[in-house]
Design a protein around this motif. Structure first.
Motif, PDB file in Angstrom:
ATOM      1  N   GLU A 126      -8.100  -3.148   3.488  1.00  0.00           N
ATOM      2  CA  GLU A 126      -8.480  -2.839   2.088  1.00  0.00           C
ATOM      3  C   GLU A 126      -8.281  -1.452   2.024  1.00  0.00           C
ATOM      4  O   GLU A 126      -7.510  -1.077   0.730  1.00  0.00           O
ATOM      5  CB  GLU A 126      -9.839  -2.908   1.974  1.00  0.00           C
ATOM      6  N   VAL A 127      -8.306  -0.521   2.935  1.00  0.00           N
ATOM      7  CA  VAL A 127      -7.888   0.885   2.644  1.00  0.00           C
ATOM      8  C   VAL A 127      -6.490   1.036   2.602  1.00  0.00           C
ATOM      9  O   VAL A 127      -5.950   1.807   1.476  1.00  0.00           O
ATOM     10  CB  VAL A 127      -8.463   1.885   3.854  1.00  0.00           C
ATOM     11  N   GLU A 128      -5.697   0.279   3.251  1.00  0.00           N
ATOM     12  CA  GLU A 128      -4.350   0.354   3.113  1.00  0.00           C
ATOM     13  C   GLU A 128      -3.705   0.105   2.090  1.00  0.00           C
ATOM     14  O   GLU A 128      -2.678   0.349   1.392  1.00  0.00           O
ATOM     15  CB  GLU A 128      -3.774  -0.356   4.532  1.00  0.00           C
ATOM     16  N   GLU A 129      -4.452  -1.114   1.419  1.00  0.00           N
ATOM     17  CA  GLU A 129      -4.032  -1.387   0.062  1.00  0.00           C
ATOM     18  C   GLU A 129      -4.036  -0.561  -1.065  1.00  0.00           C
ATOM     19  O   GLU A 129      -3.379  -0.387  -1.886  1.00  0.00           O
ATOM     20  CB  GLU A 129      -4.492  -2.865  -0.111  1.00  0.00           C
ATOM     21  N   LYS A 137     -10.180  -1.798   7.115  1.00  0.00           N
ATOM     22  CA  LYS A 137      -8.878  -0.964   7.160  1.00  0.00           C
ATOM     23  C   LYS A 137      -7.774  -1.522   6.525  1.00  0.00           C
ATOM     24  O   LYS A 137      -7.138  -0.696   5.687  1.00  0.00           O
ATOM     25  CB  LYS A 137      -8.355  -1.137   8.715  1.00  0.00           C
ATOM     26  N   GLU A 177      -4.236   2.419  -0.589  1.00  0.00           N
ATOM     27  CA  GLU A 177      -3.378   3.541  -0.325  1.00  0.00           C
ATOM     28  C   GLU A 177      -2.002   3.326  -0.884  1.00  0.00           C
ATOM     29  O   GLU A 177      -1.347   3.806  -1.417  1.00  0.00           O
ATOM     30  CB  GLU A 177      -3.288   3.694   1.338  1.00  0.00           C
ATOM     31  N   LYS A 178      -1.770   2.093  -0.630  1.00  0.00           N
ATOM     32  CA  LYS A 178      -0.287   1.424  -1.069  1.00  0.00           C
ATOM     33  C   LYS A 178      -0.152   1.569  -2.578  1.00  0.00           C
ATOM     34  O   LYS A 178       0.822   2.123  -3.145  1.00  0.00           O
ATOM     35  CB  LYS A 178      -0.053   0.082  -0.580  1.00  0.00           C
ATOM     36  N   ALA A 179      -1.157   1.153  -3.231  1.00  0.00           N
ATOM     37  CA  ALA A 179      -1.270   1.308  -4.611  1.00  0.00           C
ATOM     38  C   ALA A 179      -0.983   2.702  -5.204  1.00  0.00           C
ATOM     39  O   ALA A 179      -0.390   2.786  -6.170  1.00  0.00           O
ATOM     40  CB  ALA A 179      -2.477   0.641  -5.380  1.00  0.00           C
ATOM     41  N   LEU A 180      -1.678   3.513  -4.708  1.00  0.00           N
ATOM     42  CA  LEU A 180      -1.584   5.019  -4.988  1.00  0.00           C
ATOM     43  C   LEU A 180      -0.507   5.854  -4.843  1.00  0.00           C
ATOM     44  O   LEU A 180       0.092   6.359  -5.622  1.00  0.00           O
ATOM     45  CB  LEU A 180      -3.141   5.712  -4.200  1.00  0.00           C
ATOM     46  N   LEU A 181      -0.003   5.167  -3.540  1.00  0.00           N
ATOM     47  CA  LEU A 181       1.456   5.625  -3.155  1.00  0.00           C
ATOM     48  C   LEU A 181       2.461   5.419  -4.204  1.00  0.00           C
ATOM     49  O   LEU A 181       3.264   6.276  -4.448  1.00  0.00           O
ATOM     50  CB  LEU A 181       1.754   5.150  -1.855  1.00  0.00           C
ATOM     51  N   VAL A 200     -10.044   7.388   0.139  1.00  0.00           N
ATOM     52  CA  VAL A 200      -8.510   7.626  -0.124  1.00  0.00           C
ATOM     53  C   VAL A 200      -8.164   8.958  -1.145  1.00  0.00           C
ATOM     54  O   VAL A 200      -7.295   9.685  -0.628  1.00  0.00           O
ATOM     55  CB  VAL A 200      -7.802   6.441  -0.672  1.00  0.00           C
ATOM     56  N   VAL A 233       0.703  -3.500  -8.604  1.00  0.00           N
ATOM     57  CA  VAL A 233       1.510  -3.069  -7.720  1.00  0.00           C
ATOM     58  C   VAL A 233       1.883  -3.925  -6.344  1.00  0.00           C
ATOM     59  O   VAL A 233       2.874  -4.106  -5.948  1.00  0.00           O
ATOM     60  CB  VAL A 233       1.011  -1.643  -6.949  1.00  0.00           C
ATOM     61  N   THR A 261      -4.500  10.985   2.888  1.00  0.00           N
ATOM     62  CA  THR A 261      -5.410  11.869   1.981  1.00  0.00           C
ATOM     63  C   THR A 261      -5.042  13.462   2.396  1.00  0.00           C
ATOM     64  O   THR A 261      -5.187  14.272   1.516  1.00  0.00           O
ATOM     65  CB  THR A 261      -6.886  11.394   2.215  1.00  0.00           C
TER      66      THR A 261
END
Lengths: 266, 176
Positions: A41-44, A39, A46-50, A16, B174, B70
């Motif tokens: 996991e990646v979305e979560e 998928k 991403e959400k945290a980083l967003l 990510v 979060v 990304t």
């Protein structure tokens, strides 16, 4: 593929971030499309980083959308009014030709820069791989040293096991430490066992011939140095290795005896 | 609208899709840019450029290569870094402080509606120092795994696993 392990390895976070090489990223994208849990996991992640990065924005940027939209290319927001037909002089032609040449030049230049950048990335990725290889090599060297220490022990007796009828080319050695009752099996020259089969090591005593299992060469394929340590409490007079169905057998399957060797009399 | 469909619409030049994408990603993108350039009006300018690029380059985005987020992240970080390397920027700016995103969060008073930033701030403060560094380098600054490992004098593999633990902590705050 062990998905849990894959997820917990930390590769998805790097994915990510965009911190992986292009090749690695493609690989993760493939896995992600195949496994829904990856998928999610990646979305979560991403959400945290967003959310984290949104929290570092100095103010709300929603209002900028209007001025951005005004500048979007290729949209028909602004239509140019019809202009009167003019005669086109040679100056216009040469002007266009010059611009075209400039464009081509710029494009070539841009392409070259991009290629260089790509090469740099590849080189960097290669460096990372090399580093990992060196680290692995170091670890292997350490393992080798430990092995050497084991077979040099003065209580260790080496018993060569010769290939038998089913596998005349096969060969193995037993390093038997009679003090701590450990037998190290060096199985480097045994062929890889077929699927669903496993090598089983037997301690044999003669007259009457009594085989006693001392263990399996588990995970043969995955083991790099092919040296296995097994406990051997027996007064062994010989050692043999047979090919058995997965999980091993009670008694050796004699027609699948790969290697055999007798312990030299003290 | 589903994410994939939205991206497809954007790639086809749909302005409404662009607006939705802007709504979804602009704040986060703004945060990334600001954490690099440290100046509100310059950050706004870069943000606009970034979204123009997103519009222009959208057709070249390929989901086999990575996440859309990304992809945006890379455009934003590159644009911001290009900006601070530019001459006009260097002439106008005093030395950039070595602060990271944690300090920005600290200094902030008014927060966005979308994120419970005050809650977030509290938790981020509680992150271990190494976590703050890892997230700063890998996410905000876009360092590679190797660069991060050198900067922190930490083995490559450790960067990967340690960072995972940090992000897990962050996620716990979060996503509640």
């Amino acid at each position: 593929m062990d998905i849990k392990k894959y997820i917990s390895s930390g590769i998805l976070e790097l994915y990510v971030y965009g911190a992986l090489s292009e090749k690695e990223s493609r690989e993760v994208s493939r896995v992600l499309k195949k496994y829904p849990e990856v998928k999610t996991e990646v979305e979560e992640i991403e959400k945290a980083l967003l959310n984290l990065s949104a929290a570092t924005a100095p103010n709300n940027a929603e209002h900028l959308i209007t001025s951005i939209k005004d500048k979007l290319t290729g949209t028909s927001a602004k239509t140019t009014p019809e202009r009167p037909v003019r005669t086109i002089s040679w100056i216009t032609y040469s002007g266009w030709a010059a611009s075209l040449l400039l464009l081509i030049g710029l494009f070539t230049f841009f392409n070259r820069t991009n290629n260089l950048r790509e090469e740099l990335r590849t080189a960097q990725a290669r460096n990372v791989q090399m580093e990992e290889q060196i680290a692995n090599a170091r670890e292997n060297a350490k393992d080798a040293e430990e092995l050497l220490a084991i077979i040099r022990d003065k209580n260790v007796q080496r018993i060569p096991l010769r290939g038998q009828e089913v596998a005349p080319e096969a060969y193995a050695s037993v390093y038997w430490n009679t003090r701590d009752n450990t037998a190290y099996i060096d199985a480097k020259d045994l062929p890889e066992p077929p699927r669903g089969k496993v090598y089983q090591v037997w301690s044999l005593t003669m007259q009457p011939l009594t085989p006693t299992s001392i263990g399996l060469l588990a995970d043969f394929k995955a083991d790099d140095n092919k040296v296995f340590s097994l406990e051997n409490q027996n007064q062994s007079e010989a050692f043999g290795i047979t090919l058995e169905p997965e999980g091993g057998s009670e008694t050796p399957t004699m027609d699948q005896l790969y290697v055999l060797g007798t312990v030299a009399a003290p | 609208m589903q994410q994939d469909a939205l991206i497809l619409e954007l790639q086809n030049g749909n302005q409404r899709a662009f607006e939705r994408i802007y709504h979804l990603y602009s704040e986060s993108t703004y945060g990334i840019i600001y954490s690099i350039v440290r100046d509100e009006s310059i950050a706004e300018e870069v943000l606009q450029d970034v979204f123009l690029k997103i519009w222009d380059k959208a057709p070249s985005y390929n989901s086999n290569k990575g996440r859309f987020f990304t992809w945006i992240l890379n455009i934003a970080r590159n644009a911001a870094i290009d900006k601070i390397r530019s001459k006009s920027f260097k002439n106008n700016q005093q030395n950039l402080t070595s602060d990271n995103f944690v300090d920005i969060l600290e200094a902030k008073t008014n927060f966005s509606e979308a994120v419970d930033a005050i809650g977030l701030k509290k938790y981020v403060k509680a992150l271990k120092p190494v976590c703050k560094k890892l997230i700063d380098y890998l996410f905000f600054k876009g360092y590679t795994q190797k660069e991060t490992s050198e900067e922190l004098d930490m083995p490559l593999g450790t960067v990967k696993t340690r960072n995972r633990i940090c992000i897990d902590k962050l996620r716990a705050m979060v996503i509640k």
